[in-house]
Scaffold this motif. Structure first.
Motif, mmCIF file in Angstrom:
data_model
loop_
_atom_site.group_PDB
_atom_site.id
_atom_site.type_symbol
_atom_site.label_atom_id
_atom_site.label_comp_id
_atom_site.label_asym_id
_atom_site.label_seq_id
_atom_site.Cartn_x
_atom_site.Cartn_y
_atom_site.Cartn_z
ATOM 1 N N SER A 154 1.367 64.109 33.683
ATOM 2 C CA SER A 154 2.813 64.048 33.467
ATOM 3 C C SER A 154 3.406 62.690 33.814
ATOM 4 C CB SER A 154 3.507 65.140 34.288
ATOM 5 O OG SER A 154 3.332 64.898 35.671
ATOM 6 N N VAL A 155 2.715 61.883 34.618
ATOM 7 C CA VAL A 155 3.256 60.582 35.015
ATOM 8 C C VAL A 155 2.588 59.427 34.280
ATOM 9 C CG1 VAL A 155 3.883 61.410 37.292
ATOM 10 C CG2 VAL A 155 1.639 60.387 36.955
ATOM 11 N N LEU A 156 1.642 59.715 33.391
ATOM 12 C CA LEU A 156 0.990 58.643 32.644
ATOM 13 C C LEU A 156 1.927 58.087 31.581
ATOM 14 C CD1 LEU A 156 -2.629 60.027 32.031
ATOM 15 C CD2 LEU A 156 -1.943 58.189 33.577
ATOM 16 N N ARG A 157 1.849 56.777 31.349
ATOM 17 C CA ARG A 157 2.647 56.151 30.292
ATOM 18 C C ARG A 157 2.033 56.408 28.928
ATOM 19 N NH1 ARG A 157 3.940 50.026 31.697
ATOM 20 N NH2 ARG A 157 5.127 50.343 29.780
ATOM 21 N N SER A 158 0.727 56.632 28.874
ATOM 22 C CA SER A 158 0.050 56.882 27.606
ATOM 23 C C SER A 158 0.323 58.309 27.135
ATOM 24 C CB SER A 158 -1.453 56.665 27.755
ATOM 25 O OG SER A 158 -1.749 55.390 28.267
ATOM 26 N N CYS A 159 0.151 58.532 25.829
ATOM 27 C CA CYS A 159 0.198 59.884 25.290
ATOM 28 C C CYS A 159 -1.059 60.622 25.749
ATOM 29 C CB CYS A 159 0.251 59.850 23.767
ATOM 30 S SG CYS A 159 1.703 59.031 23.099
ATOM 31 N N ALA A 160 -0.905 61.842 26.218
ATOM 32 C CA ALA A 160 -2.027 62.617 26.734
ATOM 33 C C ALA A 160 -2.203 63.885 25.930
ATOM 34 C CB ALA A 160 -1.811 62.949 28.208
ATOM 35 N N ILE A 161 -3.471 64.149 25.541
ATOM 36 C CA ILE A 161 -3.821 65.367 24.823
ATOM 37 C C ILE A 161 -5.078 65.936 25.464
ATOM 38 C CG2 ILE A 161 -4.375 66.400 22.593
ATOM 39 C CD1 ILE A 161 -3.152 63.936 21.251
ATOM 40 N N VAL A 162 -5.037 67.213 25.834
ATOM 41 C CA VAL A 162 -6.205 67.898 26.375
ATOM 42 C C VAL A 162 -6.656 68.932 25.358
ATOM 43 C CG1 VAL A 162 -7.116 69.301 28.252
ATOM 44 C CG2 VAL A 162 -5.412 67.530 28.741
ATOM 45 N N LEU A 163 -7.937 68.847 24.956
ATOM 46 C CA LEU A 163 -8.499 69.748 23.954
ATOM 47 C C LEU A 163 -9.452 70.727 24.615
ATOM 48 C CD1 LEU A 163 -9.272 67.243 21.047
ATOM 49 C CD2 LEU A 163 -7.255 68.664 21.369
ATOM 50 N N GLY A 164 -9.423 71.968 24.133
ATOM 51 C CA GLY A 164 -10.323 73.000 24.634
ATOM 52 C C GLY A 164 -11.643 72.998 23.905
ATOM 53 N N GLU A 165 -12.432 74.036 24.158
ATOM 54 C CA GLU A 165 -13.775 74.107 23.574
ATOM 55 C C GLU A 165 -13.739 74.225 22.055
ATOM 56 O OE1 GLU A 165 -16.788 76.302 26.343
ATOM 57 O OE2 GLU A 165 -14.875 77.372 26.478
ATOM 58 N N GLY A 166 -12.710 74.842 21.520
ATOM 59 C CA GLY A 166 -12.608 75.009 20.076
ATOM 60 C C GLY A 166 -11.696 73.995 19.421
ATOM 61 N N ASP A 167 -11.502 72.838 20.040
ATOM 62 C CA ASP A 167 -10.630 71.764 19.544
ATOM 63 C C ASP A 167 -9.161 72.155 19.547
ATOM 64 O OD1 ASP A 167 -12.787 70.086 19.149
ATOM 65 O OD2 ASP A 167 -13.048 70.645 17.042
ATOM 66 N N GLU A 168 -8.821 73.260 20.192
ATOM 67 C CA GLU A 168 -7.411 73.626 20.287
ATOM 68 C C GLU A 168 -6.727 72.752 21.340
ATOM 69 O OE1 GLU A 168 -9.429 76.051 23.469
ATOM 70 O OE2 GLU A 168 -9.852 75.348 21.431
ATOM 71 N N VAL A 169 -5.442 72.513 21.147
ATOM 72 C CA VAL A 169 -4.666 71.679 22.066
ATOM 73 C C VAL A 169 -4.255 72.540 23.258
ATOM 74 C CG1 VAL A 169 -2.586 70.304 22.383
ATOM 75 C CG2 VAL A 169 -3.854 70.162 20.240
ATOM 76 N N VAL A 170 -4.839 72.258 24.411
ATOM 77 C CA VAL A 170 -4.493 72.966 25.635
ATOM 78 C C VAL A 170 -3.205 72.408 26.232
ATOM 79 C CG1 VAL A 170 -5.289 73.525 27.975
ATOM 80 C CG2 VAL A 170 -6.909 73.495 26.072
ATOM 81 N N LYS A 171 -3.067 71.104 26.173
ATOM 82 C CA LYS A 171 -1.853 70.449 26.670
ATOM 83 C C LYS A 171 -1.643 69.165 25.888
ATOM 84 C CE LYS A 171 0.331 68.311 30.701
ATOM 85 N NZ LYS A 171 1.600 69.030 30.490
ATOM 86 N N ALA A 172 -0.394 68.860 25.588
ATOM 87 C CA ALA A 172 -0.044 67.604 24.910
ATOM 88 C C ALA A 172 1.313 67.142 25.417
ATOM 89 C CB ALA A 172 -0.026 67.780 23.398
ATOM 90 N N SER A 173 1.420 65.856 25.697
ATOM 91 C CA SER A 173 2.689 65.307 26.163
ATOM 92 C C SER A 173 3.687 65.250 25.013
ATOM 93 C CB SER A 173 2.476 63.906 26.744
ATOM 94 O OG SER A 173 1.989 63.023 25.746
ATOM 95 N N SER A 174 4.940 65.149 25.362
ATOM 96 C CA SER A 174 5.988 65.085 24.326
ATOM 97 C C SER A 174 5.826 63.855 23.443
ATOM 98 C CB SER A 174 7.366 65.094 24.989
ATOM 99 O OG SER A 174 7.494 63.999 25.902
ATOM 100 N N ALA A 175 5.322 62.756 24.017
ATOM 101 C CA ALA A 175 5.117 61.540 23.220
ATOM 102 C C ALA A 175 4.072 61.763 22.135
ATOM 103 C CB ALA A 175 4.700 60.387 24.129
ATOM 104 N N ALA A 176 3.064 62.608 22.408
ATOM 105 C CA ALA A 176 2.043 62.892 21.401
ATOM 106 C C ALA A 176 2.643 63.609 20.202
ATOM 107 C CB ALA A 176 0.924 63.712 22.018
#
Length: 420
Positions: A64-86
């Motif tokens: 939540s404090v990173l300046r970069s866009c963050a995306i976390v993908l699960g085992e099936g390539d589903e988006v588990v978490k994505a920042s608003s910038a992404a």
């Protein structure tokens, strides 16, 4: 008596059945609510299940404090978490990664656990027709045994600045090389013609012209370096517009006289700006000098001043602006060139600019000076009819001593109406 016992037993059995049925229905309802929450419920952080976060402890806070866009993908390539910038950059759409190259990198990292970093170009979000893509740096790393972390940094602006810097260095090198090379050749010619006084005098005159051009280029580079960040001024001071106009006319008096060009100033007198006197004088001087250089002989250059409302001119909060217009009867500027006229080292006619000693930096300096003073600059032009450059700057107040003891201003002669 036996009938009553039988009835009571029947009622007890019926009550027990109703209780069991209610308990089963309650458990089934809870299970369905939990299943609905884990399948479709998203929280406000951009895609985390509402039931329980699958991220390792502390990772959510770090992302939540990173300046970069963050995306976390699960085992099936589903988006588990994505920042608003992404989402804003169009990297995630519909709960999935929208860029195939990123998805391929994530799959490769999931297989072998290696960290990967590449530079990619992705389409701009919300643009219907093709345009310049976004330049991004993508770093993919494993996050635990099941998840993959994708970090994306937008480098579009950084790449643009680097390109501008490269072009600026290349252009400066080229512009400096021309007068320096000419001075070197002319000095050799003077040495070879030491026995011919007329040739020495002619070559010395050319050397003086090239030295003047070199000094002008160096000075304009210095001026541009001081104003190109467009930051507002730290210690502004009251600056009289009449003084700026007088200095600009005096600066161009000799080349105007050589071409028999009449410079007329008119409009409202006694106006003041609030800013850096040296920068404002350089900007107005550049406009008048360009008007003289690009006008044919026996024509007229007009400088007009007036006070206008910022609400009418810029659509902003009501306030006063000082408008200074410089109109010439020169060669004019085509519509294509008008879009680039304020770029550094850009010339409408390179051959004619070199003949007049232009460096291609004057209008760029005007643009940056106007921006740093909270104003704007615009151009109206028609090929073969002339041009009008208009600078609009916030109005300032006269010095305290002049407010206490106002000096009567002579009524200036009206100048031709500036075209805008």
């Amino acid at each position: 008596m036996d009938v009553n016992v039988a009835a009571a037993a029947a009622c007890a059995i019926a009550g027990l059945g109703v209780g069991l049925t209610a308990a089963i229905a309650f458990r089934w309802s809870e299970r369905e609510q939990a299943r609905a929450g884990s399948g479709g419920g998203k929280n406000g952080s951009g895609g985390l299940p509402a039931q329980e976060s699958p991220l390792p402890p502390g990772v959510d806070t770090v992302l939540s404090v990173l300046r970069s866009c963050a995306i976390v993908l699960g085992e099936g390539d589903e988006v588990v978490k994505a920042s608003s910038a992404a989402y804003a950059m169009g990297l995630v759409r519909g709960g999935a990664v929208a860029v195939e190259q990123m998805l391929s990198l994530a799959r490769a990292t999931r297989r072998d656990g290696e960290i990967r970093q590449v530079e990619l170009e992705v389409p701009k979000p919300g643009v219907a027709r093709p345009s310049e893509p976004l330049a991004v740096s993508v770093r993919v790393a494993p996050l635990g045994s099941r998840l993959v972390l994708v970090l994306v940094e937008d480098r579009t602006e950084r790449r643009r600045i680097e390109a501008v810097r490269r072009d600026f260095v290349a252009n400066v090198s080229h512009e400096l090389k021309t007068p320096v090379g000419a001075l070197s050749l002319l000095s050799e010619a003077v040495a070879d013609a030491s026995d011919d006084p007329e040739a020495v005098q002619r070559f010395a005159g050319r050397m003086q012209i090239e030295a003047t051009r070199l000094a002008s280029l160096v000075q304009e580079i210095i001026d541009l370096s001081r104003v190109q960040d467009d930051q507002l001024l730290v210690d502004p001071e009251p600056v009289a517009v009449d003084t700026l106009i007088a200095e600009a006319i005096d600066r161009c008096r000799q080349p105007a006289a050589a071409k028999q060009i009449h410079i007329a100033a008119g409009g409202i007198g006694g106006l003041y700006l609030h800013g850096n006197r040296g920068q404002l004088a350089a900007a107005l001087g550049n406009l008048v000098e360009n008007a003289v250089n690009y006008s044919p002989p026996r024509t007229r250059v007009a400088i007009a001043t007036r006070r206008i409302s910022s609400a009418a001119a810029l659509g902003e909060a009501d306030g006063e602006l000082i408008e200074i217009s410089v109109t010439d009867q020169g060669i004019g500027i085509s519509e294509t060139d008008r879009e680039r006229i304020f770029e550094r080292f850009y010339r409408v006619d390179p051959a004619r600019s070199r003949a007049t000693g232009g460096t291609g930096l004057g209008l760029s300096i005007v643009k940056h000076v106007a921006a740093s003073h909270g104003g704007t600059v615009s151009v109206w032009s028609v090929e073969g009819q002339g041009s009008t450059f208009t600078v609009r700057l916030p109005a300032g107040k006269p010095p305290v001593e002049e407010q206490q003891h106002p000096i009567p201003k002579p009524n200036p002669l009206p100048a031709p109406e500036a075209r805008s």
